[in-house]
Design a protein around this motif. Structure first.
Motif, PDB file in Angstrom:
ATOM      1  N   TYR A  42    -109.328 -70.232 -61.587  1.00 47.47           N
ATOM      2  CA  TYR A  42    -108.049 -70.904 -61.379  1.00 47.47           C
ATOM      3  C   TYR A  42    -107.103 -70.772 -62.570  1.00 47.47           C
ATOM      4  CZ  TYR A  42    -110.170 -72.761 -57.215  1.00 47.47           C
ATOM      5  OH  TYR A  42    -110.780 -72.867 -56.004  1.00 47.47           O
ATOM      6  N   PRO A  43    -106.620 -69.550 -62.787  1.00 45.71           N
ATOM      7  CA  PRO A  43    -105.641 -69.363 -63.855  1.00 45.71           C
ATOM      8  C   PRO A  43    -104.326 -70.063 -63.505  1.00 45.71           C
ATOM      9  CG  PRO A  43    -105.783 -67.389 -62.507  1.00 45.71           C
ATOM     10  CD  PRO A  43    -106.859 -68.331 -62.035  1.00 45.71           C
ATOM     11  N   GLU A  44    -103.514 -70.334 -64.512  1.00 49.99           N
ATOM     12  CA  GLU A  44    -102.210 -70.945 -64.280  1.00 49.99           C
ATOM     13  C   GLU A  44    -101.129 -69.894 -64.063  1.00 49.99           C
ATOM     14  OE1 GLU A  44    -101.478 -73.648 -67.508  1.00 49.99           O
ATOM     15  OE2 GLU A  44    -103.124 -74.956 -66.910  1.00 49.99           O
ATOM     16  N   ARG A  45    -101.434 -68.654 -64.425  1.00 45.61           N
ATOM     17  CA  ARG A  45    -100.483 -67.556 -64.241  1.00 45.61           C
ATOM     18  C   ARG A  45    -101.258 -66.250 -64.155  1.00 45.61           C
ATOM     19  NH1 ARG A  45     -96.529 -67.281 -68.903  1.00 45.61           N
ATOM     20  NH2 ARG A  45     -97.805 -65.622 -69.767  1.00 45.61           N
ATOM     21  N   ILE A  46    -100.744 -65.304 -63.355  1.00 51.36           N
ATOM     22  CA  ILE A  46    -101.345 -63.975 -63.241  1.00 51.36           C
ATOM     23  C   ILE A  46    -100.296 -62.946 -63.640  1.00 51.36           C
ATOM     24  CG2 ILE A  46    -102.361 -62.253 -61.687  1.00 51.36           C
ATOM     25  CD1 ILE A  46    -103.362 -64.598 -59.958  1.00 51.36           C
ATOM     26  N   GLU A  47    -100.683 -62.061 -64.552  1.00 49.86           N
ATOM     27  CA  GLU A  47     -99.796 -60.988 -64.983  1.00 49.86           C
ATOM     28  C   GLU A  47    -100.447 -59.654 -64.653  1.00 49.86           C
ATOM     29  OE1 GLU A  47     -98.901 -61.522 -69.116  1.00 49.86           O
ATOM     30  OE2 GLU A  47     -97.868 -63.426 -68.747  1.00 49.86           O
ATOM     31  N   LEU A  48     -99.673 -58.776 -64.061  1.00 49.06           N
ATOM     32  CA  LEU A  48    -100.154 -57.443 -63.688  1.00 49.06           C
ATOM     33  C   LEU A  48     -99.505 -56.417 -64.605  1.00 49.06           C
ATOM     34  CD1 LEU A  48    -101.831 -55.970 -61.451  1.00 49.06           C
ATOM     35  CD2 LEU A  48     -99.667 -55.634 -60.276  1.00 49.06           C
ATOM     36  N   GLN A  49    -100.322 -55.646 -65.291  1.00 49.33           N
ATOM     37  CA  GLN A  49     -99.840 -54.585 -66.177  1.00 49.33           C
ATOM     38  C   GLN A  49    -100.130 -53.244 -65.504  1.00 49.33           C
ATOM     39  OE1 GLN A  49     -98.282 -55.250 -69.174  1.00 49.33           O
ATOM     40  NE2 GLN A  49     -98.473 -57.403 -68.616  1.00 49.33           N
ATOM     41  N   ALA A  50     -99.078 -52.516 -65.155  1.00 45.82           N
ATOM     42  CA  ALA A  50     -99.258 -51.255 -64.432  1.00 45.82           C
ATOM     43  C   ALA A  50     -98.664 -50.062 -65.180  1.00 45.82           C
ATOM     44  CB  ALA A  50     -98.634 -51.376 -63.048  1.00 45.82           C
ATOM     45  N   ASP A  51     -98.433 -50.212 -66.467  1.00 44.14           N
ATOM     46  CA  ASP A  51     -97.799 -49.154 -67.265  1.00 44.14           C
ATOM     47  C   ASP A  51     -98.572 -47.840 -67.252  1.00 44.14           C
ATOM     48  OD1 ASP A  51     -96.204 -51.297 -67.866  1.00 44.14           O
ATOM     49  OD2 ASP A  51     -96.705 -51.368 -69.992  1.00 44.14           O
ATOM     50  N   ALA A  69    -101.055 -62.382 -52.615  1.00 42.64           N
ATOM     51  CA  ALA A  69    -101.177 -63.386 -51.553  1.00 42.64           C
ATOM     52  C   ALA A  69    -102.041 -64.558 -52.003  1.00 42.64           C
ATOM     53  CB  ALA A  69    -101.753 -62.751 -50.290  1.00 42.64           C
ATOM     54  N   THR A  70    -103.122 -64.266 -52.704  1.00 45.63           N
ATOM     55  CA  THR A  70    -103.987 -65.323 -53.236  1.00 45.63           C
ATOM     56  C   THR A  70    -103.217 -66.186 -54.220  1.00 45.63           C
ATOM     57  OG1 THR A  70    -105.978 -64.001 -52.927  1.00 45.63           O
ATOM     58  CG2 THR A  70    -106.113 -65.792 -54.518  1.00 45.63           C
ATOM     59  N   ALA A  71    -102.440 -65.539 -55.084  1.00 50.56           N
ATOM     60  CA  ALA A  71    -101.619 -66.281 -56.048  1.00 50.56           C
ATOM     61  C   ALA A  71    -100.627 -67.181 -55.311  1.00 50.56           C
ATOM     62  CB  ALA A  71    -100.894 -65.310 -56.973  1.00 50.56           C
TER      63      ALA A  71
END
Length: 79
Positions: A42-51, A69-71
């Motif tokens: 249960y994170p408070e934020r999700i960050e996606l790094q796609a560089d 969708a889960t987020a």
């Protein structure tokens, strides 16, 4: 930048998912398992790094959309 495998880091309740250079069906199952166990914390934020992504297929895009969708379902900000 060449990243062989997806990297997941959880720090200060922020889940950072760094995608591999080749984001394809070959790694979807293993990467899904990594994400599932990390999101269960249960994170408070999700960050996606796609560089580093050089190649991505529809199976991997579905994995990313599933994470989004889960987020949304859990009211977790997704960046």
């Amino acid at each position: 930048m060449n990243i062989e495998k997806m990297v997941i880091n959880v720090q200060d309740k922020v889940l950072t998912v760094t995608l591999p250079s080749e984001a394809t069906i070959r790694s979807v199952e293993a990467d899904f398992a990594k994400i599932r166990s990390s999101v269960s914390e249960y994170p408070e934020r999700i960050e996606l790094q796609a560089d580093a992504v050089e190649e991505i297929d529809t199976a991997y895009l579905q994995l990313i959309l599933s994470l989004k969708a889960t987020a949304n379902d859990r009211n977790i900000p997704f960046f």
